[in-house]
Each structure stands twice: as structure tokens, then as C-alpha cells.
Design an enzyme around this catalytic site. Structure first.
Site, mmCIF file in Angstrom:
data_model
loop_
_atom_site.group_PDB
_atom_site.id
_atom_site.type_symbol
_atom_site.label_atom_id
_atom_site.label_comp_id
_atom_site.label_asym_id
_atom_site.label_seq_id
_atom_site.Cartn_x
_atom_site.Cartn_y
_atom_site.Cartn_z
ATOM 1 N N SER A 183 0.758 -1.347 -0.003
ATOM 2 C CA SER A 183 -0.104 -0.073 0.363
ATOM 3 C C SER A 183 0.977 1.201 0.079
ATOM 4 O O SER A 183 0.679 2.720 -0.714
ATOM 5 C CB SER A 183 -0.985 0.084 1.040
ATOM 6 O OG SER A 183 -2.431 -0.765 0.911
ATOM 7 N N GLU A 234 -5.482 -3.989 -5.917
ATOM 8 C CA GLU A 234 -6.291 -2.767 -6.395
ATOM 9 C C GLU A 234 -6.279 -1.817 -5.492
ATOM 10 O O GLU A 234 -6.917 -0.749 -5.404
ATOM 11 C CB GLU A 234 -7.018 -2.629 -8.044
ATOM 12 C CG GLU A 234 -6.336 -3.035 -8.711
ATOM 13 C CD GLU A 234 -5.991 -2.167 -9.514
ATOM 14 O OE1 GLU A 234 -6.014 -1.297 -9.127
ATOM 15 O OE2 GLU A 234 -5.026 -2.982 -10.044
ATOM 16 N N ARG A 267 -34.725 -26.682 -4.369
ATOM 17 C CA ARG A 267 -34.261 -27.781 -3.363
ATOM 18 C C ARG A 267 -35.054 -27.947 -2.040
ATOM 19 O O ARG A 267 -35.941 -26.670 -1.898
ATOM 20 C CB ARG A 267 -32.974 -27.711 -2.875
ATOM 21 C CG ARG A 267 -32.743 -27.746 -1.350
ATOM 22 C CD ARG A 267 -32.541 -29.467 -2.268
ATOM 23 N NE ARG A 267 -31.273 -30.262 -0.643
ATOM 24 C CZ ARG A 267 -30.843 -31.170 -1.135
ATOM 25 N NH1 ARG A 267 -31.292 -32.427 -1.788
ATOM 26 N NH2 ARG A 267 -30.283 -31.360 0.787
#
Length: 638
Positions: free
Chosen positions: A147, A426, A313
Site C-alpha cells: 500500500s 488494486e 431444493r
């Protein structure tokens, strides 16, 4: 105010149309392309086979106009920034390894050349990058610095005698880490390094550095190491790069924001090293925006699978009935999926606004610095909230499918594994939310020389905190939302009340952060900021939740179909009230909800889940995900 009644049947196409928005035609064409068998996923491939398959798919993409959309027309591009990001996002419906590898090649690598380079770089490199004749890497992150980009340790030292830069990794911590395309396919890398000339460091700049020779072996002085098998995204060849005296010509510097003359003199249109650094990074936010959108599409896919499974289901008998109850008829099951679905819609509209702003701002002839800063802040916040939501919602979708959801053939495990890293690449989400809060505290003014805790705390203490406190204190009494005139439950569905509630929370939290940081003027700034970090993160989060709500409201307003609009209105109510429910402690502690209204919020969420349950399939079908990406084995056996 009364809620609009949802018709028994809502047109799926009307919902898809409002979701597709500004780049609707492009979305349709990408969906059509993705139905090609070339883009089918395979779940039983080893690492090398998966990498080969993804590279082949990347070559197929290179034959289309999609990779060219974001580049300038004069170099064969499409001049459509928003369309470029949208097309990358759409890859999030399929194998996320392909999305990431495409993002590395055309978003990060190509984007850096385009946005940080000048005509000499554009003319030489953009066409082969678009055509995939020049596979490349984006080498920023280091083993010791992720960072904290400003303090990367790789150096690029200018040698005026040879008119070259010498690229060096001074130690292992300076080796580039987790670099996409590096382990197998990349030929050229954009390497971020400290530029040193005349014995003086001028901060981080980007350089074009060859990493592989024609025989696919490393260039002399470059070391390449495969990161190996990961928890997910194994179709992407992540690698580590080290440099030992690698020489590149002076022209290898991407010199839009800083250049070095032949004699070693440094020049830049931006005097401040700190401002130059942030300006450079600010141009590279397309990748961050694309990750947010791709995470959103992966979440849609997981929820579509889980909703379909929940409708077929059956489990346990209701007394007096011969047939077992469908899973989605259970309140607990609705509670798992419906609020997650509402948040996914909300984030979709926020993402659409973000892409539109990116397109308009970066496509403008003149750079509006304040709008650019606001864009960077919004991109950071949306990315953080969207990827955290993806992690939670995909896990919830997996749990909603029981043991069957754990089988690879049912697609959810791959989605869970592939999106997990989205929260930390990112931009680490925790760091990104701090950037959002910093932007709020400084009103986007450019007074920061670096991202350090010390600089942030000092600036806030000395320059801005007083103004923030003065502004918010004046509104506190006026904006209190608990009053006798709103005791009825109808207010829970009042959109104006929703927006005011979120605005008030944001203002109050920001005011609290400012008051805590004000102590930095007389105490240890680092300790003050560190002690308030949880508060800072909350300020970033509640700000993002407010802008997401506003984007959802705007999206509903754009919907021309009244039936679809009524359904979206209810879904927006669920987004708001489930968000309030999750943060009830804060609203109660700060007098924004009474105990009775807090209980009413829980009841309203339950009621909304029941009302929306018949439309669950419509809501996920509106995502228009190509059927091949919903081809889970347990659905086809129904």
C-alpha cells in the site's frame, strides 16, 4: 407514505434495460460474445493448462474491438473509456482469471503506457499492446511495500555518460511481488521505481523495462520467480521480479509528469514531488474501478445460482402437506439472500455512476482537479465496499446451497476463491477507506505531501478540523431524526427519511473523527491518529453507504417501466433497512432510533423479504448472465 404495490409479474427485460444503462448496447454485444464455447470455464485444469487456456482466450479477445475501447482513436483505439471499463466488468460473469489477465494487459500495463507516457511511447507501444503482440506487466507492488507505494525501494539511477537508467532492487524487500503476466507470458514491464539523478531522488516514476528475451529467458540482470499455485485465479501467471543493474535507455521513462534531460537535469510540470506522485497514481484508477465492477458481477452470478437452487431444493415437511417446503420459502433462507440481493442492486447503480464519472472526467480536454480528486475518493470507497460485499455475499450464497455448494461442479467454490483477493489488490480495502475519510476531512483540497499518518493527522489538526466541527455542529440539532412527528411506522418507507438518516449519520461520524484528531495539535500525532483509526474507517464506510443509496434512488428514477420501478422501490427499502439493521447499535447509541423503531426496522426487513420472495428469480434473471455461466450441475439435474 404508502409503498407502491408490486404487480404479481414484472418484466425481466425492463429491469435488465435499466441495469444495463448507458452502455447497454455494449453489454448486449459482450454477452453475445461470451456465449462462444471458447470462453467456457474448466474446473479440473492444472495450473499450466489453466494458464494456457486463459492466454488463448485472451488472444480471442484481442481479435475483437473490446481491448481497444479505452485507447485513443489516433492509435487504433475506440476512445471510449467507460465502454472499456464496462467490457472488462462483463468478464466478471465468467472465469475471473481471464478478467484479471485482460485487466493486467490492457488496463494496467497498457493504461500506464497510455496515461503516464507521451507520444513517443504511444506511437511505439500502444498498437502491439492492443493486439497482444506485446504482453506486459504492471510492476508496482514490492515484497516490503504494498500500500505504501511512495516508499518503494526499487531504484532507477540515471547515468548521463551512457544516457541510461540503471534499474536495481537493493534487497529482497524491493523485489516486485505478485506481478500478473510475469511468471510466464510478459515481455515488457512498467516498473515503478525511485528516480535518482544527480545524486537526488525525485520520487516514484514508471519505466519500461524488458524482462524476457526472444527465447523467453529472462533478460540479463532480471530474475523471474513463479509465485506458484494460489487459492484462486490460477489462470493468471503471477510472478516475482528482481533487477540487478538492468540498463534501459533514457526514453524508457514514462515522462508525462517528469522527465530527465540528456545531461541528467530533472524537469516536471508539477513542482511538488508529493503532488506529482498523487497525480500519477490518480490517473491509474481504471483498474480499481474495473475490480469493483467485476466483483459485483461475480456476486450477481453467485446469487443467481443460489436463488435458482433455493427455488428447486426442498427440505422438511409442513404439517398437512405431502410435499416438502422449498428452501426459499423459509424466512431464514430469505434473510440470507434477499438483503444481499438488494445491496448488489444498490452497488450496481453506484458502479454505473462511477464508470460514467470516470468516462466524463478522464475523457475531458481539461483536467478538473477537484472532480478528479472526488472521483479517486469515490473509486476507492466503492471498490472497498463492493469487494467486501462480494466476499460476504458469495460466502452466504455458498452456505445457502449447503454441501452441494461446496462441490466445484456447482461453480460457487471457484467464485469464492477467485474473488477473495479482490479485497486486497488494486488497493487494500482498509487503506482505501482511510483515503476516503481523508478526502472528506480535507474537502478534497490538495494540501497533503504524502500519505503518512503523521502528515494526515497534523494537517487535519492544524487546517481543517475546526471548519469540519463548525459545519457539522450547526446541523446536529436540525438533523436529529427522532422526533414525535415521525413515530408511525410509515416513516420506515419514506425515501426522504432514508436519505436524511444516512446523511445525518455521516455528518455525525465525521464530526466525531474531527474532534478526536484535533488532539493531534498538542499530543503525539501518530498515536492520536492510530487511536482513532476505527473511527476513521467508519467515516469512510458510512460515506460510501450514503452515496450508494443516492445512486440507487437515481437509478430507480431512471426506470420508465412502472412495474419494474415498484419492484426496485421495495428493493431499495430493503437495502436501506437491512443496512440500518446491521448498524442498529450506532443508531440507538446516538439517539437516531428509539427502541420501538429499532424493533420495527427488524420487522420491516422480515416483511420486505416476504414481499420480494416471489420476485427473487426475476431479480436475478434481470442480470442477464449468459446461461453457460450458470450451468451448475445441481441445477441441471433438477
Amino acid at each position: 407514505m404508502d409503498q407502491p404495490v408490486i404487480p404479481s409479474k414484472v418484466d425481466v427485460g425492463a429491469l435488465t434495460e435499466v441495469l444495463d444503462g448507458r452502455w447497454g448496447e455494449l453489454r448486449k454485444s459482450v454477452r453475445a460474445q461470451m456465449t462462444d464455447s471458447t470462453f467456457r470455464e474448466a474446473h479440473d485444469l492444472d495450473t499450466e493448462a489453466h494458464r494456457i487456456q486463459v492466454l488463448e482466450q485472451l488472444r480471442e479477445l484481442a481479435k475483437t474491438d473490446r481491448p481497444r475501447l479505452g485507447f485513443e482513436r489516433e492509435y487504433g483505439g475506440g476512445g471510449d473509456i467507460g465502454g472499456s471499463v464496462t467490457s472488462f466488468e462483463m468478464l466478471g460473469f465468467g472465469d475471473l482469471s481471464l478478467m484479471v489477465k485482460a485487466g493486467v494487459q490492457w488496463g494496467l500495463f497498457g493504461g500506464a503506457v497510455q496515461l503516464l507516457g507521451t507520444a513517443r511511447h504511444h506511437e511505439r507501444y500502444l498498437r502491439p499492446i492492443m493486439d497482444l503482440d506485446l504482453p506486459g506487466c504492471f510492476a508496482m507492488t514490492e515484497h516490503g511495500h504494498g500500500s505504501d507505494v511512495q516508499h518503494l525501494r526499487t531504484t532507477a539511477t540515471y547515468d548521463p555518460a551512457t544516457r541510461e537508467f540503471v534499474i536495481d532492487s537493493p534487497d529482497k524487500d524491493a523485489h516486485k511481488e505478485y506481478i500478473g503476466n510475469a511468471a510466464r507470458d510478459g515481455k515488457l514491464a512498467v516498473v515503478f521505481a525511485q528516480l535518482v539523478t544527480g545524486g537526488e531522488s525525485r520520487g516514484v516514476h514508471a519505466f519500461l523495462v524488458p524482462i524476457r528475451a526472444d527465447d523467453d529467458g529472462p533478460v540479463p540482470g532480471v530474475s523471474i520467480e513463479d509465485c506458484g499455485r494460489k487459492a484462486g485465479l490460477n489462470g493468471v501467471d503471477n510472478g516475482r521480479l528482481g533487477f540487478a543493474g538492468v540498463r534501459v535507455p533514457r526514453e524508457a521513462l514514462l515522462n508525462r509528469y517528469g522527465d530527465v534531460t540528456e545531461d541528467g537535469t530533472y524537469t516536471s510540470p508539477i513542482e511538488s514531488d508529493g503532488r506529482r506522485f498523487f497525480t500519477m497514481l490518480g490517473t491509474l484508477i481504471r483498474g480499481r474501478v474495473s475490480v469493483a465492477g467485476s466483483a459485483g458481477n461475480a456476486t450477481k452470478r453467485a446469487l443467481a445460482i443460489a436463488v435458482r437452487y433455493g427455488e428447486q431444493r426442498r427440505q422438511f415437511f409442513r404439517p398437512g402437506n405431502e410435499e416438502e417446503v422449498v428452501l426459499l420459502d423459509y424466512r431464514a433462507h430469505q434473510r440470507k439472500l434477499m438483503p444481499a440481493l438488494a445491496a448488489t442492486y444498490a452497488l450496481h447503480f453506484a458502479q454505473e455512476e462511477l464508470v460514467g464519472a470516470l468516462h466524463d472526467i478522464q475523457g475531458a480536454d481539461d483536467v478538473d482537479e477537484q472532480r478528479q480528486r472526488e472521483l479517486e475518493s469515490r473509486a476507492a470507497g466503492i471498490k472497498a465496499v463492493s469487494t467486501w460485499h462480494a466476499t460476504r455475499a458469495i460466502q452466504m450464497a455458498r452456505e445457502a446451497c449447503g454441501g452441494a455448494g461446496y462441490l466445484a461442479e456447482n461453480l460457487l467454490p471457484a467464485l469464492k476463491a477467485d474473488t477473495d483477493v479482490f479485497t486486497t489488490f488494486e488497493g487494500d480495502n482498509t487503506v482505501l477507506l482511510q483515503l476516503v475519510a481523508k478526502g472528506l476531512l480535507t474537502s478534497y483540497k490538495d494540501h497533503f505531501e504524502d500519505l503518512s499518518t503523521l502528515a494526515t493527522a497534523r494537517f487535519v489538526a492544524e487546517q481543517f478540523v475546526g471548519a469540519v466541527i463548525e459545519r457539522t455542529a450547526a446541523r446536529q440539532v436540525i438533523e436529529r431524526l427522532v422526533d414525535a412527528s415521525h413515530d408511525d411506522e410509515d416513516v420506515l418507507f419514506d425515501r426522504g427519511w432514508h436519505v436524511k438518516l444516512f446523511e445525518d449519520r455521516e455528518e455525525h461520524v465525521l464530526d466525531g473523527v474531527a474532534r478526536r484528531l484535533r488532539r493531534a495539535a498538542s499530543e503525539d500525532p501518530f498515536e492520536v491518529f492510530n487511536d482513532a483509526q476505527d473511527h476513521v474507517l467508519r467515516a469512510g464506510r458510512v460515506h460510501v453507504e450514503r452515496i450508494v443509496l443516492e445512486a440507487f434512488v437515481a437509478g430507480i428514477d431512471r426506470c420508465p417501466d412502472p412495474d419494474a420501478k415498484a419492484l426496485l422501490d421495495h428493493l431499495c427499502d430493503l437495502y436501506v433497512l437491512s443496512t440500518v439493521e446491521a448498524d442498529r447499535a450506532w443508531f440507538l447509541e446516538h439517539g437516531r432510533l428509539t427502541a420501538a423503531r429499532s424493533k420495527a426496522v427488524v420487522a420491516a426487513v422480515n416483511d420486505l423479504c416476504t414481499q420480494l420472495r416471489p420476485h427473487a428469480r426475476t431479480l436475478v434473471d434481470a442480470f442477464a448472465i449468459p446461461e453457460q455461466f450458470l450451468d451448475a450441475a445441481f441445477l441441471s439435474r433438477a
